[in-house]
Design an enzyme around this catalytic site. Sequence first.
Site, short mmCIF file in Angstrom:
data_model
loop_
_atom_site.label_atom_id
_atom_site.label_comp_id
_atom_site.label_asym_id
_atom_site.label_seq_id
_atom_site.Cartn_x
_atom_site.Cartn_y
_atom_site.Cartn_z
N GLN A 75 -30.89 7.33 41.97
CA GLN A 75 -31.19 8.75 41.72
C GLN A 75 -29.96 9.52 41.24
O GLN A 75 -29.89 10.75 41.39
CB GLN A 75 -31.79 9.40 42.97
CG GLN A 75 -33.22 9.00 43.22
CD GLN A 75 -34.11 9.17 41.97
OE1 GLN A 75 -33.94 10.10 41.19
NE2 GLN A 75 -35.03 8.24 41.78
N SER A 76 -29.00 8.83 40.68
CA SER A 76 -27.78 9.51 40.21
C SER A 76 -28.05 10.34 38.96
O SER A 76 -28.55 9.82 37.95
CB SER A 76 -26.71 8.46 39.92
OG SER A 76 -25.69 9.03 39.14
#
Length: 344
Positions: A75-76
Amino acid sequence: MRLVELPRLPLATLPTPLEEAPRLTQALGGPRILLKRDDLTGLALGGNKVRKLEYLLAEALSQGADVLVTGAGPQSNHVRLAAAAARKVGLDAVLVMYSAAPAEVQGNYLLDRLLGAEVIFTGSADRSSVDRALDEVADDLRRHGRRPYVIPRGGASPLGSVGYLAAVLELEAQRAARQMQVDHLVCAVGSCGTLAGLWLGATWLQVPYRLWGISVSRPRDECLARVQSLAAGAAQVVELVLPPSAEMPTVLDGYLGPGYGIPSVEAIEAIRLLARTEGVFLDPVYTGKAMAGLVDLVRRGEIRRDETVIFLHTGGAPSLFAHTSSLLDWGATGQAVAASGAGQ
Ligand SMILES: Cc1ncc(COP(=O)(O)O)c(C=O)c1O
């Protein structure tokens, strides 16, 4: 200072808006709050990392790179934006992620896949497993005749931080145009590169406002050490001398909640509050926690109700879609936020 001479690849839509948030101000019973909308930097749903990538991609191209290698978690936001920046200039992107492939393809990870990036999982939940793997992946690419350019986790490098030194200049121009006194600036802190650049710029220009960083992952002292070393490196890049007595920003690590990447109740409240007062989306990992910090600073009187504060909105909304259950399950209406936010 060598800022204008530094190669920079225009990727962001700048300047980002500086918007009044009157209904948020009202909900909190003051202070005057403005949102610096770095969630609207334009590239691939935007966010703070685009400012860093403008300098990093310029360096990659000047070195003749043909593939960009970076990493973090699925989820960066940094990874999504780095992959998009690579695509925009015709580079391939290899993304190294800790853990294993998530069961659900959502949020930033979905966007990484749409960007056609190659994703490699380290198989270890340890976030630093990415740091070790980045070099191995780059070596392997070189052995296959490729020319990789490696960006560390979070884009945290002195050159990347220069993007936020430049952002301070932009903000000062906006402040001057409005002849506006600002007392505080609050932002989220992860890998610390954003705060490092802000601090360098703020120190250089001797801005009148106090810098607050709300850590979403690291303990306060680790953040301060990273800010100091990234800022020192960025100062070298632009040939600026940081005064040894420069006052450090205030970093708070009490708003982490259950841990990095896990939404706190206060962050979810803050997300709802900003959505319902201003129609602006924060995210559960970074900006929701930073806004929860701002709300608490107001409640505790650290930011006074007659003062003016800028909240640096660093983006991250794509990860909302990877946290739907915690965002929907908590509370029924969010009423508690408005009530306590009014300081009663
Ligand atoms: C949305 C968002 N806000 C804030 C940050 C923190 O920025 P930095 O890593 O430069 O401290 C990040 C980092 O990934 C982010 O994605």
